[in-house]
Design a protein around this motif. Structure first.
Motif, mmCIF file in Angstrom:
data_model
loop_
_atom_site.group_PDB
_atom_site.id
_atom_site.type_symbol
_atom_site.label_atom_id
_atom_site.label_comp_id
_atom_site.label_asym_id
_atom_site.label_seq_id
_atom_site.Cartn_x
_atom_site.Cartn_y
_atom_site.Cartn_z
ATOM 1 N N GLY A 162 0.876 -1.206 -0.013
ATOM 2 C CA GLY A 162 0.227 -0.024 0.005
ATOM 3 C C GLY A 162 0.696 1.233 0.039
ATOM 4 O O GLY A 162 0.384 2.370 0.447
ATOM 5 N N GLN A 163 1.954 1.201 -0.374
ATOM 6 C CA GLN A 163 2.930 2.274 -0.530
ATOM 7 C C GLN A 163 2.947 2.991 -2.000
ATOM 8 O O GLN A 163 2.588 2.252 -2.851
ATOM 9 N N ARG A 164 3.258 4.209 -1.875
ATOM 10 C CA ARG A 164 3.335 4.860 -3.158
ATOM 11 C C ARG A 164 4.366 4.232 -4.168
ATOM 12 O O ARG A 164 5.478 3.721 -3.540
ATOM 13 N N LEU A 165 3.786 4.422 -5.302
ATOM 14 C CA LEU A 165 4.740 3.670 -6.318
ATOM 15 C C LEU A 165 6.158 4.153 -6.620
ATOM 16 O O LEU A 165 7.374 3.524 -7.078
ATOM 17 N N TRP A 166 6.064 5.491 -6.769
ATOM 18 C CA TRP A 166 7.485 6.509 -7.081
ATOM 19 C C TRP A 166 8.418 6.240 -5.695
ATOM 20 O O TRP A 166 7.863 6.419 -4.781
ATOM 21 N N HIS A 167 9.516 6.166 -6.247
ATOM 22 C CA HIS A 167 10.607 6.188 -4.860
ATOM 23 C C HIS A 167 12.000 6.707 -5.109
ATOM 24 O O HIS A 167 12.080 6.649 -6.486
ATOM 25 N N ASP A 168 12.844 6.566 -4.386
ATOM 26 C CA ASP A 168 14.315 6.895 -4.373
ATOM 27 C C ASP A 168 14.912 5.221 -4.631
ATOM 28 O O ASP A 168 14.770 4.571 -3.962
ATOM 29 N N PRO A 169 15.448 5.289 -6.076
ATOM 30 C CA PRO A 169 16.263 4.017 -6.033
ATOM 31 C C PRO A 169 16.958 3.266 -5.191
ATOM 32 O O PRO A 169 17.286 2.257 -4.914
ATOM 33 N N ARG A 170 17.600 4.314 -4.482
ATOM 34 C CA ARG A 170 18.634 4.022 -3.514
ATOM 35 C C ARG A 170 17.982 3.293 -2.415
ATOM 36 O O ARG A 170 18.535 2.648 -1.554
ATOM 37 N N SER A 171 16.682 3.444 -2.241
ATOM 38 C CA SER A 171 16.145 2.716 -0.935
ATOM 39 C C SER A 171 15.629 1.438 -0.899
ATOM 40 O O SER A 171 15.057 0.833 -0.132
ATOM 41 N N ARG A 172 15.899 0.930 -2.172
ATOM 42 C CA ARG A 172 15.319 -0.564 -2.691
ATOM 43 C C ARG A 172 15.888 -1.430 -1.732
ATOM 44 O O ARG A 172 17.180 -1.592 -1.680
ATOM 45 N N GLN A 173 15.293 -2.233 -1.027
ATOM 46 C CA GLN A 173 15.716 -3.495 -0.528
ATOM 47 C C GLN A 173 15.415 -4.793 -1.626
ATOM 48 O O GLN A 173 14.270 -5.530 -1.404
ATOM 49 N N CYS A 174 16.217 -4.970 -2.356
ATOM 50 C CA CYS A 174 16.138 -5.715 -3.533
ATOM 51 C C CYS A 174 17.610 -6.414 -4.102
ATOM 52 O O CYS A 174 17.613 -5.976 -5.254
ATOM 53 N N GLY A 175 18.373 -6.903 -3.225
ATOM 54 C CA GLY A 175 19.720 -7.143 -3.813
ATOM 55 C C GLY A 175 19.680 -8.232 -4.797
ATOM 56 O O GLY A 175 18.654 -9.214 -4.951
ATOM 57 N N LEU A 176 20.717 -8.319 -5.473
ATOM 58 C CA LEU A 176 20.905 -9.503 -6.560
ATOM 59 C C LEU A 176 20.587 -11.037 -5.915
ATOM 60 O O LEU A 176 21.035 -11.210 -4.871
ATOM 61 N N ALA A 177 19.825 -11.669 -6.635
ATOM 62 C CA ALA A 177 19.437 -13.078 -6.167
ATOM 63 C C ALA A 177 18.858 -13.060 -4.866
ATOM 64 O O ALA A 177 18.841 -14.073 -4.108
ATOM 65 N N SER A 178 17.867 -11.954 -4.535
ATOM 66 C CA SER A 178 17.306 -11.891 -3.210
ATOM 67 C C SER A 178 15.865 -12.342 -3.346
ATOM 68 O O SER A 178 15.449 -12.705 -4.695
ATOM 69 N N LEU A 179 15.210 -12.920 -2.360
ATOM 70 C CA LEU A 179 13.753 -13.502 -2.647
ATOM 71 C C LEU A 179 12.858 -12.488 -1.787
ATOM 72 O O LEU A 179 13.137 -11.991 -0.567
ATOM 73 N N THR A 180 11.762 -12.068 -2.418
ATOM 74 C CA THR A 180 10.815 -11.532 -1.904
ATOM 75 C C THR A 180 9.576 -12.381 -1.706
ATOM 76 O O THR A 180 8.920 -12.755 -2.723
ATOM 77 N N SER A 181 9.517 -13.195 -0.659
ATOM 78 C CA SER A 181 8.369 -14.348 -0.615
ATOM 79 C C SER A 181 7.340 -13.698 -0.075
ATOM 80 O O SER A 181 7.009 -13.087 0.964
ATOM 81 N N LEU A 182 5.873 -14.147 -0.955
ATOM 82 C CA LEU A 182 4.735 -13.578 -0.542
ATOM 83 C C LEU A 182 4.090 -14.877 0.192
ATOM 84 O O LEU A 182 3.675 -15.855 -0.542
ATOM 85 N N VAL A 183 3.323 -14.786 1.167
ATOM 86 C CA VAL A 183 2.830 -15.704 2.149
ATOM 87 C C VAL A 183 1.399 -15.678 1.823
ATOM 88 O O VAL A 183 0.927 -14.519 2.511
ATOM 89 N N TYR A 184 0.874 -16.561 1.616
ATOM 90 C CA TYR A 184 -0.696 -16.624 1.501
ATOM 91 C C TYR A 184 -1.552 -17.541 2.326
ATOM 92 O O TYR A 184 -0.682 -18.518 2.400
ATOM 93 N N ARG A 185 -2.496 -17.047 3.150
ATOM 94 C CA ARG A 185 -3.197 -18.270 3.690
ATOM 95 C C ARG A 185 -4.506 -18.360 3.004
ATOM 96 O O ARG A 185 -5.326 -17.142 2.865
ATOM 97 N N GLY A 186 -4.988 -19.242 2.024
ATOM 98 C CA GLY A 186 -6.111 -19.196 0.990
ATOM 99 C C GLY A 186 -5.670 -18.216 -0.079
ATOM 100 O O GLY A 186 -4.451 -18.227 -0.205
ATOM 101 N N ASP A 187 -6.639 -17.023 -0.053
ATOM 102 C CA ASP A 187 -6.276 -16.281 -1.090
ATOM 103 C C ASP A 187 -5.811 -14.810 -0.577
ATOM 104 O O ASP A 187 -5.462 -13.873 -1.084
#
Length: 208
Positions: A162-187
């Protein structure tokens, strides 16, 4: 029923010229990148992986291969996972050198909110969400791995949080070969877990 969709940024790319390679063909993993992909595959070896799906770009396909191989799967391709379009593609864009020093390119930077230099953030978020939702449904009760690129992964995460989509690229938490894991219960998305199974890296690397 718990389902996990791991959204993986590809490994390091062989890019001796230091350009923003974007969607250009012919940019595969470096030796380090292949080692990173192997490290991620080992970290997921004991997970119940049902699907491995990648962006059509070479670096993403090569990152996906050892993960799929570990689980006896084929790498599927989804165009929705592709790198964001960018008008600076093929140019050097490091601060202090290259294209950003040339006035003819400054018009492209007029709107950081859409942004004016590339694919709209909202469009990126929607196509990435479509890929994640499709994988969630297909792998219900198990896990899926989607291999994509830094900006699409980070845009999806900000959208889901729910965050605004424009951002400072230097603030990204997304290193090389990193995993952003989305955990769902049902839908329902109940958690987002970030990890770096291949070790930390500079998240500001261009063109990834």
């Amino acid at each position: 029923m718990e389902t996990i969709v791991h959204v993986l940024r590809h490994g390091e790319v062989h890019n001796p010229r230091g350009i923003l390679y974007g969607r250009l063909p012919g940019f595969g993993l470096s030796v380090t990148g292949r080692a990173q992909a192997g490290a991620v595959a080992r970290s997921l070896a004991d997970h119940d992986i049902a699907l491995v799906i990648a962006s059509p770009l070479q670096r993403a396909q090569e990152t996906a291969e050892p993960i799929a191989g570990t689980h006896g799967l084929s790498v599927r391709t989804d165009e929705n996972l592709i790198e964001a379009g960018n008008t600076f593609e093929g140019l050097r864009v490091s601060v202090g050198d290259g294209a950003l020093r040339k006035p003819r390119h400054w018009w492209k930077l007029r709107d950081p909110f859409t942004p004016s230099w590339g694919e709209p953030y909202l469009q990126i978020a929607h196509r990435m969400l479509a890929a994640a939702n499709k994988a969630r449904v297909e792998s219900a009760g198990r896990e899926a791995v989607l291999v994509s690129h830094q900006l699409p992964v980070w845009t999806l995460r900000r959208f889901l949080q729910g965050q605004r989509l424009w951002h400072d690229p230097r603030s990204r938490q997304c290193g090389l070969a990193s995993l952003t894991s989305l955990v769902y219960r049902g839908d329902t998305l109940v958690d987002i877990v970030y990890s770096e199974p291949a070790g930390g890296s500079d998240p500001t690397v261009h063109g990834a």
